[in-house]
Enzyme design. Structure first.
Site: not given
Ligand SMILES: NC(=O)c1ccc[n+]([C@@H]2O[C@H](COP(=O)([O-])OP(=O)(O)OC[C@H]3O[C@@H](n4cnc5c(N)ncnc54)[C@H](OP(=O)(O)O)[C@@H]3O)[C@@H](O)[C@H]2O)c1
Length: 338
Positions: A148
């Site tokens: 981001c």
């Molecule tokens: N937040 C932002 O603004 C943003 C922007 C750009 C990129 N990103 C990237 O996008 C990705 C997701 O970000 P987020 O903010 O949505 O993260 P988040 O809110 O922490 O959510 C992570 C998701 O992944 C699942 N998960 C966690 N560990 C897992 C595993 N080992 N295997 C399968 N599922 C797993 C979790 O559900 P369960 O644990 O129930 O499976 C949850 O649904 C990250 O890599 C982050 O760096 C985020």
């Protein structure tokens, strides 16, 4: 209609993907995963999706979902465990983590601090910034959706660096809403800590630093030495990056305007404006960019919504390109404005 799976359906980016895709005219969501909430109705956990997504979370994507494309909205380190099997099955994938953003595995391992366990698929990955890699994305089996902060800094500084006039480091002052950190709580993200404050963190050590440098170099063939200082600000969504650079010679505002218009004049989602504003782009896939010069100094700025152009909206933009749809389909709405 194409069938779409979301791995990591309960996270902030997974939810945002579901919100966007639930009204996309050419796709339907056939699976959303969560290990912790398998068996729960998606709309029980995310009431804003009631009437839009009628599915239960599953632990994995079931065969019955018959997916054409999968989004891995999972933490770095977790995506590289999912993607080998998706690639083996020939399923197009957009990964939202940092796992496939670096062509050089060693750079990834240095900045992320652990070994990359899927080096075979790194060369397949195309960096998912359509404004610079549109053609490559169209043919990609695997897209590495940009970070981001990285999206905002790259959009802001690339035209400036492309002039060849930048001298010394570019100081990127990034400010982000707290949803950028994902849904796992931490002391810094607790409301009393961040609710009425501005908090710098990862000063000069944030993982988006090498991503910004590598992409700017790839697009412009110029080196960019980036000193990146991210900050948490007390809003939920949005990033404003303000990037300061010295120039080798004086240039005029007219010349700089011309450079930026050349880069973005034809882009639907990137607007060259006077004063970028988070409020103007929030809940949209738009980014607002501006650049100002005075003497031998320049400031380039970019505002975007970290969950949309900084993550899920950009991922859908890539999906549209990969599946041969109009690039703006389902994401062509303006920001909130107020
Ligand atoms: N937040 C932002 O603004 C943003 C922007 C750009 C990129 N990103 C990237 O996008 C990705 C997701 O970000 P987020 O903010 O949505 O993260 P988040 O809110 O922490 O959510 C992570 C998701 O992944 C699942 N998960 C966690 N560990 C897992 C595993 N080992 N295997 C399968 N599922 C797993 C979790 O559900 P369960 O644990 O129930 O499976 C949850 O649904 C990250 O890599 C982050 O760096 C985020």
């Amino acid at each position: 209609m194409k069938n779409i799976g979301i791995i990591g359906g309960t996270g902030y980016t997974g939810r945002e993907l579901a919100r966007i895709l639930s009204v996309h005219p050419e796709v339907r969501i056939t699976a959303m995963t969560s290990r912790q909430n398998a068996g729960t109705e998606v709309s029980d956990l995310q009431p804003n999706l009631k009437g839009y997504v009628n599915l239960k979370f599953t632990e994995n994507i079931p065969d019955s979902a018959d997916v054409d494309l999968v989004f891995t909205a999972t933490p770095h380190g977790a995506s590289m465990k999912q993607i080998p099997s998706l690639m083996e099955q020939g399923i197009k994938t957009v990964d939202l983590s940092g796992d496939y953003r670096f062509k050089d595995r060693k750079v990834y391992e240095k900045w992320y601090g652990f070994e990359h366990t899927d080096p075979e698929n790194i060369p397949k990955a195309v960096y998912g910034l359509p404004e610079f890699y549109r053609k490559e994305i169209a043919d990609a089996a695997l897209v590495a959706n940009p970070g981001c902060y990285a999206t905002s800094a790259i959009l802001a500084i690339t035209p400036l660096v492309n002039t060849g006039l930048v001298e010394g480091s570019i100081f990127v002052d990034g400010k982000s809403g707290t949803s950028g950190a994902g849904m796992n709580p931490s002391p810094r993200l607790h409301h009393p800590a961040c609710g009425e404050s501005v908090i710098p963190y990862g000063i000069g050590t944030h993982r988006h630093t090498p991503e910004i440098e590598a992409v700017v170099k790839d697009v412009t063939s110029e080196d960019a030495d980036v000193f990146f200082v991210p900050h948490l600000i007390p809003i939920v969504r949005g990033i404003l990056s303000t990037c300061y650079a010295g120039l080798t010679e004086e240039t005029t505002q007219e010349d700089i305007d011309e450079v930026y218009e050349k880069f973005y004049g034809k882009e639907f989602f990137v607007k060259y404006t006077e004063e970028p504003s988070i409020r103007s782009v929030v809940a949209s896939n738009h980014a607002e960019v501006s650049a100002k010069v005075r003497g031998k100094n320049a400031v380039a700025m970019c505002a975007l919504d970290n969950l949309v152009k900084g993550a899920s909206g950009q991922a859908v933009q890539c999906m549209n390109i990969m599946l041969g749809f109009k690039e703006t389909l389902g994401i062509g709405t303006p920001g909130l404005g107020v």
